[in-house]
Scaffold this motif. Structure first.
Motif, PDB file in Angstrom:
ATOM      1  N   UNK A 148      -8.550  10.324   2.914  1.00 56.72           N
ATOM      2  CA  UNK A 148      -7.731  11.152   2.045  1.00 56.72           C
ATOM      3  C   UNK A 148      -7.121  10.290   0.947  1.00 56.72           C
ATOM      4  N   UNK A 149      -7.115  10.786  -0.278  1.00 61.74           N
ATOM      5  CA  UNK A 149      -6.360  10.085  -1.325  1.00 61.74           C
ATOM      6  C   UNK A 149      -4.884  10.441  -1.223  1.00 61.74           C
ATOM      7  N   UNK A 150      -4.026   9.521  -1.616  1.00 65.85           N
ATOM      8  CA  UNK A 150      -2.582   9.740  -1.535  1.00 65.85           C
ATOM      9  C   UNK A 150      -2.149  10.558  -2.739  1.00 65.85           C
ATOM     10  N   UNK A 151      -1.827  11.815  -2.481  1.00 64.98           N
ATOM     11  CA  UNK A 151      -1.288  12.691  -3.516  1.00 64.98           C
ATOM     12  C   UNK A 151       0.043  13.239  -2.998  1.00 64.98           C
ATOM     13  N   UNK A 152       1.171  12.677  -3.433  1.00 70.37           N
ATOM     14  CA  UNK A 152       2.464  13.105  -2.880  1.00 70.37           C
ATOM     15  C   UNK A 152       2.719  14.598  -3.030  1.00 70.37           C
ATOM     16  N   UNK A 209      -5.879   6.720   4.504  1.00 69.22           N
ATOM     17  CA  UNK A 209      -5.248   7.198   3.278  1.00 69.22           C
ATOM     18  C   UNK A 209      -5.318   6.058   2.265  1.00 69.22           C
ATOM     19  N   UNK A 210      -5.868   6.343   1.095  1.00 69.06           N
ATOM     20  CA  UNK A 210      -5.976   5.353   0.020  1.00 69.06           C
ATOM     21  C   UNK A 210      -4.961   5.716  -1.049  1.00 69.06           C
ATOM     22  N   UNK A 255       0.813  -1.217   0.000  1.00 65.56           N
ATOM     23  CA  UNK A 255       0.000   0.000   0.000  1.00 65.56           C
ATOM     24  C   UNK A 255       0.845   1.265   0.000  1.00 65.56           C
ATOM     25  N   UNK A 256       2.169   1.144  -0.140  1.00 66.23           N
ATOM     26  CA  UNK A 256       3.070   2.303  -0.197  1.00 66.23           C
ATOM     27  C   UNK A 256       2.941   3.174   1.048  1.00 66.23           C
ATOM     28  N   UNK A 270      -1.665   2.075  19.833  1.00 68.68           N
ATOM     29  CA  UNK A 270      -2.677   3.029  19.367  1.00 68.68           C
ATOM     30  C   UNK A 270      -3.419   3.640  20.554  1.00 68.68           C
ATOM     31  N   UNK A 271      -3.720   2.825  21.563  1.00 71.11           N
ATOM     32  CA  UNK A 271      -4.422   3.337  22.724  1.00 71.11           C
ATOM     33  C   UNK A 271      -3.629   4.400  23.456  1.00 71.11           C
ATOM     34  N   UNK A 272      -2.324   4.218  23.573  1.00 70.70           N
ATOM     35  CA  UNK A 272      -1.499   5.215  24.263  1.00 70.70           C
ATOM     36  C   UNK A 272      -1.164   6.400  23.375  1.00 70.70           C
ATOM     37  N   UNK A 273      -1.043   6.162  22.053  1.00 70.91           N
ATOM     38  CA  UNK A 273      -0.685   7.249  21.140  1.00 70.91           C
ATOM     39  C   UNK A 273      -1.853   8.191  20.915  1.00 70.91           C
ATOM     40  N   UNK A 274      -3.027   7.633  20.623  1.00 72.43           N
ATOM     41  CA  UNK A 274      -4.214   8.456  20.433  1.00 72.43           C
ATOM     42  C   UNK A 274      -4.746   8.499  19.030  1.00 72.43           C
ATOM     43  N   UNK A 275      -3.936   8.163  18.003  1.00 72.86           N
ATOM     44  CA  UNK A 275      -4.399   8.268  16.617  1.00 72.86           C
ATOM     45  C   UNK A 275      -3.823   7.123  15.802  1.00 72.86           C
ATOM     46  N   UNK A 276      -4.603   6.673  14.818  1.00 70.18           N
ATOM     47  CA  UNK A 276      -4.200   5.607  13.902  1.00 70.18           C
ATOM     48  C   UNK A 276      -4.325   6.127  12.479  1.00 70.18           C
ATOM     49  N   UNK A 277      -3.262   5.999  11.703  1.00 64.20           N
ATOM     50  CA  UNK A 277      -3.251   6.352  10.285  1.00 64.20           C
ATOM     51  C   UNK A 277      -3.191   5.051   9.501  1.00 64.20           C
ATOM     52  N   UNK A 278      -4.312   4.681   8.871  1.00 65.02           N
ATOM     53  CA  UNK A 278      -4.392   3.403   8.162  1.00 65.02           C
ATOM     54  C   UNK A 278      -4.257   3.671   6.669  1.00 65.02           C
ATOM     55  N   UNK A 279      -3.284   3.014   6.049  1.00 65.60           N
ATOM     56  CA  UNK A 279      -2.980   3.211   4.631  1.00 65.60           C
ATOM     57  C   UNK A 279      -3.322   1.929   3.885  1.00 65.60           C
ATOM     58  N   UNK A 280      -4.147   2.048   2.846  1.00 64.35           N
ATOM     59  CA  UNK A 280      -4.573   0.899   2.058  1.00 64.35           C
ATOM     60  C   UNK A 280      -4.584   1.302   0.596  1.00 64.35           C
ATOM     61  N   UNK A 281      -4.294   0.359  -0.286  1.00 65.22           N
ATOM     62  CA  UNK A 281      -4.241   0.634  -1.717  1.00 65.22           C
ATOM     63  C   UNK A 281      -5.621   0.502  -2.334  1.00 65.22           C
ATOM     64  N   UNK A 282      -5.776   1.086  -3.524  1.00 61.22           N
ATOM     65  CA  UNK A 282      -7.073   1.087  -4.198  1.00 61.22           C
ATOM     66  C   UNK A 282      -7.537  -0.323  -4.532  1.00 61.22           C
TER      67      UNK A 282
END
Length: 545
Positions: free
Chosen positions: A280-284, A158-159, A20-21, A121-133
């Motif tokens: 969000x879409x992945x736009x570098x 992020x897709x 998923x880059x 994740x519980x201690x950090x507070x946020x999860x950024x999940x990245x998956x491909x189309x």
């Protein structure tokens, strides 16, 4: 999942499947070259802020981290086993708001790795999940996301473009064209319909659909790229080939919007609690919207955590009198009984968890990763057991302290008084033989034995996502595989499933024996030290801590 403490640092934990880059997304977010974020397979990466870039690998079995150059050309030290984590510091202003944590691919985590990730994740507070189309959510990933939603962690999606770009397979199911066969590895994957019950634009805003799957309130964007979505109703244009900003039916939308809508629909069908998650879409070339969303979350979460704890805790200073009838409460005998009961319960839980671990390890040796994958599998299982035993010991010690101190003081124990008593108990642990060398790491050797390595640095090297400051009475429990054990089973000469099963059984048995002894020592030391602190308070009529 572990609840975040008010003084825990903010972090965004990145996760997602292979292919998923995810590294490219984080590199664009941080303005770094993707090669700088490379770590050995199975290791965690922590990226923090510093004026001078540094990089260090924390390896179980060592008291000091292995430092090496932070540029992408540095290959890193030659180690007998992969590090549990690699810490990278760079001068990126975004990292002043939060730490970025990259994790191994979700497909390699397994049951134990999922628990370790959820704890972070519980201690950090946020999860950024990245998956491909072209990928779909697996059952394990949906469980992970459901647990994150249950713990009220902020989730960002992020897709990224798939192998075929921003296109769905002909049947409209993400994952069908992702290069995976329809064999056993494809089980548990969620299929998606091309028509989505919600519309989303590039910023993640959504508009509900009406019956039949058509968009009833298509969004219109502001003139600025990535601007807010206009909530006013708008009629779809008659010409489906019009500009993309004039939203029409889903089938006439741009490919990016179609992919995001399909993934969001599949997720909400299994995890409705994530309806408010950001997409969000992945736009570098344009990561401004994602950066602004993460900074906004960090500002709100930081304020919430700071407000949850006053600058001066109640009872942190001043005289704390003892109840006149403290001796009549029988607090000492009750403390003895409860300490033994807690130790016995935790020993039983650890033994049960190790039995389940043995079943999973044997299954993977025979049907899964084999002998070559045994070290990484078992090391992650031991990390999860360490977190479980540590959490149970911490909760039990807090309960012991609150009950005994409450009986002695005659009132519920304020947080400031609890901290004072906890610090005194921690300092008094070394006064008793059973309380010495509790901060040690248990290392599984290639002969299925267990050896110990003492020191705070050795314990810190075992943590994949460490806490900056630990306020609990006891040091964490730490178990890991030694480098020699790792090399032994990675060698092709030792590819013997039968021998690996026998070795795993003996190694887990030794771990169980050492952990049960360690738990008993810990609670005996806490009982003696807490008893001494409270006895001194009763003798003097006030808390001396």
């Amino acid at each position: 999942m572990t609840e975040p403490r008010p003084d825990d640092p903010l972090a965004v934990v990145a996760a997602g499947p292979a292919g998923a880059a995810r590294r490219d997304v984080l590199a664009s977010l941080l303005g770094l070259a993707p090669g700088m974020l490379a770590v050995p397979p199975g290791s965690w990466l922590l990226v923090d802020h510093a004026r001078v870039p540094t990089r260090a690998a924390y390896v179980p079995g060592y008291r000091q981290p292995h430092a090496y150059a932070p540029d992408q050309s540095a290959a890193g030290p030659a180690l007998a086993r992969p590090p549990r984590r690699v810490e990278l510091t760079v001068a990126e202003p975004l990292l002043r708001h939060f730490t970025v944590v990259d994790t191994p691919d979700t497909g390699t985590l397994g049951v134990a790795g999922g628990r370790v990730l959820l704890d972070a994740v519980g201690r950090a507070g946020a999860l950024l999940f990245v998956i491909a189309a072209g990928q779909a959510f697996t059952a394990a990933e949906l469980h992970l996301l459901a647990e994150a939603a249950h713990a009220a962690a902020e989730v960002f999606f992020v897709v990224t473009p798939g192998v075929s770009g921003w296109t769905l397979p002909p049947d409209g199911r993400p994952g069908a064209g992702s290069g995976r066969s329809d064999g056993p590895g494809a089980r548990g994957r969620v299929t998606r319909s091309r028509r989505d019950p919600a519309w989303t634009d590039g910023t993640g805003a959504s508009v509900p659909t009406g019956s039949g799957g058509r968009v009833t309130r298509p969004p219109t964007r502001s003139a600025r790229t990535g601007g807010p979505v206009d909530p006013r109703p708008a009629r779809p244009p008659a010409d489906a080939a019009g500009p993309a900003d004039a939203a029409g039916p889903v089938d006439a939308a741009g490919p990016v919007e179609v992919v995001l809508a399909a993934h969001r629909a599949a997720l909400l069908a299994a995890v409705p609690a994530l309806a408010g998650a950001h997409w969000y879409p992945a736009r570098p070339e344009d990561v401004g919207a994602l950066r602004r969303a993460l900074v906004g979350w960090a500002a709100d979460e930081g304020l919430r955590r700071a407000s949850a704890q006053p600058p001066v805790l109640p009872g942190a200073h001043g005289r704390v009198p003892v109840s006149p009838g403290a001796d009549a409460t029988g607090w000492a005998d009750r403390l003895d009984r409860q300490a033994r009961s807690c130790a016995q319960r935790i020993r039983q839980d650890v033994a049960l968890e190790l039995a389940n671990t043995h079943l999973r390890v044997v299954q993977e040796i025979v049907f899964g990763v084999g002998c070559a994958g045994l070290p990484q599998l078992l090391d992650r299982e031991l990390e999860a057991i360490s977190l479980l035993a540590t959490a149970q010991c911490d909760a039990a010690v807090r309960a012991l302290l609150d009950d005994a101190a409450g009986r002695v003081l005659g009132v519920p124990v304020p947080e400031g008084v609890r901290r004072r008593i906890g610090n005194a108990v921690r300092w008094g642990l070394a006064d008793h033989p059973t309380g010495r060398d509790l901060d040690r790491v248990l290392l599984v050797t290639s002969t299925a034995g267990v050896t110990g390595l003492s020191g705070a640095g050795a314990v810190d090297a075992v943590s994949g996502y460490p806490a900056r400051e630990r306020v609990e009475v006891l040091p964490p429990i730490a178990v890991a595989l030694s480098g020699g054990c790792w090399q032994h089973w990675r060698s092709p000469d030792n590819d013997d499933p039968g021998g690996a099963r026998s070795w795993a059984q003996r190694a887990l048995r030794e771990v169980e024996l050492e952990l049960t002894r360690d738990v008993s020592r810990r609670f005996e030391a806490v009982r003696r030290s807490l008893g001494s602190v409270l006895s001194g308070a009763v003798d003097h009529g006030a808390l001396l801590a």
